[in-house]
Scaffold this motif. Structure first.
Motif, mmCIF file in Angstrom:
data_model
loop_
_atom_site.group_PDB
_atom_site.id
_atom_site.type_symbol
_atom_site.label_atom_id
_atom_site.label_comp_id
_atom_site.label_asym_id
_atom_site.label_seq_id
_atom_site.Cartn_x
_atom_site.Cartn_y
_atom_site.Cartn_z
ATOM 1 N N ALA A 66 -5.430 0.608 7.073
ATOM 2 C CA ALA A 66 -4.840 -0.019 8.250
ATOM 3 C C ALA A 66 -5.898 -0.351 9.287
ATOM 4 O O ALA A 66 -5.923 -1.451 9.845
ATOM 5 N N GLN A 75 1.333 -0.179 8.092
ATOM 6 C CA GLN A 75 0.844 0.468 6.879
ATOM 7 C C GLN A 75 1.806 1.561 6.434
ATOM 8 O O GLN A 75 2.038 1.752 5.234
ATOM 9 N N ASP A 124 0.848 -1.175 0.000
ATOM 10 C CA ASP A 124 0.000 0.000 0.000
ATOM 11 C C ASP A 124 0.888 1.229 0.000
ATOM 12 O O ASP A 124 1.740 1.395 0.834
ATOM 13 N N ASN A 154 -4.493 5.472 3.589
ATOM 14 C CA ASN A 154 -3.683 4.408 4.185
ATOM 15 C C ASN A 154 -4.123 4.115 5.613
ATOM 16 O O ASN A 154 -4.133 2.955 6.047
ATOM 17 N N SER A 175 3.652 1.299 2.964
ATOM 18 C CA SER A 175 3.450 2.405 2.025
ATOM 19 C C SER A 175 4.776 3.043 1.649
ATOM 20 O O SER A 175 5.020 3.376 0.482
#
Length: 504
Positions: free
Chosen positions: A354, A108, A2, A350, A112
């Motif tokens: 999460a 996350q 992500d 994001n 990311s």
């Protein structure tokens, strides 16, 4: 899996909204919730002998009534050992749940950052044309990884969040095997297309095809960690990926300081790092993927995998079509401004991803809690996303233009004009995150599919109508109308499920 540039995450919040839905007639023959009603598909050669999750009827809401006062604090484990009851574990696990939520959010961020890094490095090392070729391949990856979550790993958080370790490992093997098979199938197709096309685009497609299985399997291990309530495993796995990627890019820069090899070479380095992390995932979960069980896993949980796959495809199709239509009717600069908004607001997306990853297995493990506790949990999740996303967006509204121009260049001017409307629009789907997490956790994937499907036509029509009537600002106003209009159905179905459960 992500990152701040992922197209599928650009539309994750859209996936959490809906339009009013007529109640579908109950049909016990066709609406059994496979995620809880079906026996999990256990391979014949599995080392563990396990029992399936409990049976749940289709329209049956979660049993949110409190257990009898005389119920034991411990229940028999199907593996032969005692373990705390649901209520006892819920009481003892509140502090741990908060910590797990923080680790999930942190993971996350790590995930990311890892994927954003490959975008930023390639953007700085190649010309715009080659970066565009990479972007095409990356967009395909972003779509496929979302499909993998729907078709492969979704049942883990819904049906296996509170089962014995033997049953969970068997499920993880099959889920990871399904992700591996999907990655292999898409990978072969991408390699064939890439070789046939040639050129920079074809090279990037072929490179993405080579690494696709590793990317999807690594993502499957992450979601298995969330489903098991052990997000630290996911954090460790993503840190391994980040470390290997950093070392690989440093080595590549040392060997080829002038950028020899281009974006396709860096894509392969990214994939090698994912493959190493995937091997670490095997050690973490003590399970190898079982691709030969992929079809049995998908069909054995078709109420979950089938509806979530269809939901993902319909929403992504509508979102991509909407962007293409706006670009055709409006202008490419408007599409760029909308992309700029998505980039600025991606951290809030994001966070929603999460919290959804954390909330679904947590709600699944606590499906027998009192109704008011479930509702408070859903509202807490939504509130966290709404407050954080609003504060984040407003920060960019008040920032100096020089700062925004440094981030988005010439795109900043038009993006800044639409930013306040975008903050208002995104608050709508943020409110639906909590209710959606509860319905997913309770296996109501058939219901969520129809809710989201009813949203699809309006996702296409409202922004386009707004564009025709009011230009760029009209697009955002159209989004505000449709996003906020979809909140009441989510709240209605959340309360309805809880109310039905309380009556039982």
């Amino acid at each position: 899996m992500d990152d701040d540039t992922r197209p599928e995450q650009d539309h994750v919040l859209r996936d959490a909204v809906t339009l009013p839905l007529l109640i579908i007639p109950r049909d016990r023959r066709t609406t059994r919730v496979a995620a809880t009603a079906r026996r999990p598909t256990i391979p014949a050669d599995a080392l563990e002998i396990v029992d399936p999750p409990p049976v749940t009827e289709p329209d049956q809401a979660v049993n949110t009534s409190a257990p009898p006062a005389s119920s034991s604090a411990r229940t028999a484990d199907p593996d032969g050992a005692d373990r705390p009851s649901v209520e006892a574990r819920a009481r003892r696990g509140r502090g741990g749940s908060r910590v797990n939520a923080l680790w999930t959010v942190f993971d996350q961020v790590v995930s990311s950052g890892t994927n954003a890094a490959i975008n930023f490095v390639i953007a700085r090392r190649v010309d715009p044309t080659e970066f565009g070729a990479f972007a095409i391949a990356y967009t395909i990856f972003a779509m496929v990884v979302g499909l993998s979550r729907a078709a492969a790993t979704a049942p883990l958080g819904i049906s296996y969040a509170d089962v014995p370790l033997g049953a969970f490992r068997s499920a993880v093997r099959q889920a990871a095997g399904t992700a591996l098979m999907l990655g292999a199938a898409v990978g072969v197709l991408l390699m064939l297309v890439g070789v046939g096309m040639g050129g920079t685009v074809g090279t990037n497609l072929a490179a993405m095809g080579v690494i696709m299985p590793a990317l999807l399997v690594q993502d499957a291990w992450r979601y298995a960690s969330f489903a098991q309530g052990r997000p630290l495993l996911a954090v460790a796995n993503d840190l391994v990926w980040a470390a290997v990627l950093g070392a690989g890019l440093w080595l590549l820069a040392t060997v080829a300081p002038g950028g020899v090899g281009g974006s396709a070479t860096m894509v392969l380095v990214w994939g090698v790092a994912a493959a190493v992390a995937a091997q670490v995932g095997v050690l973490q979960h003590q399970a190898w993927p079982q691709p030969r069980r992929a079809w049995a896993w998908f069909t054995g949980h078709r109420e979950t995998t089938g509806f979530m796959t269809a939901e993902f495809l319909s929403l992504q199709g509508a979102a991509q079509t909407s962007t293409l239509v706006i670009g055709a009717v409006g202008s490419t600069s408007l599409v760029g401004a909308l992309r700029g908004l998505q980039t600025l607001l991606a951290p809030t997306t994001n966070l929603a991803v999460a919290l959804m990853s954390f909330s679904i297995p947590e709600f699944s493990r606590r499906r027998h809690l009192p109704a008011q506790t479930v509702l408070r949990g859903a509202y807490l999740v939504s509130g966290l996303v709404v407050v954080s996303s609003t504060l984040w967006g407003l920060a960019f509204v008040v920032l100096p233009d020089d700062f925004g121009a440094a981030l988005l260049g010439d795109t900043w001017a038009e993006t800044h004009q639409l930013l306040l409307l975008a903050v208002i629009a995104q608050a709508g789907p943020c409110l639906a995150v909590g209710p959606a997490a509860v319905l997913y956790a309770f296996g109501r994937t058939r219901l969520t599919f129809w809710i989201n499907l009813a949203f699809v036509p309006f996702l296409l029509a409202c922004p386009l109508t707004g564009l025709l009537l009011g230009g760029a600002r009209g697009v955002m106003i159209g989004n505000i109308i449709v996003y906020w209009a979809t909140i009441p159905p989510w709240l209605y179905h959340l309360h309805r499920q809880v109310r039905l459960g309380a009556r039982r």
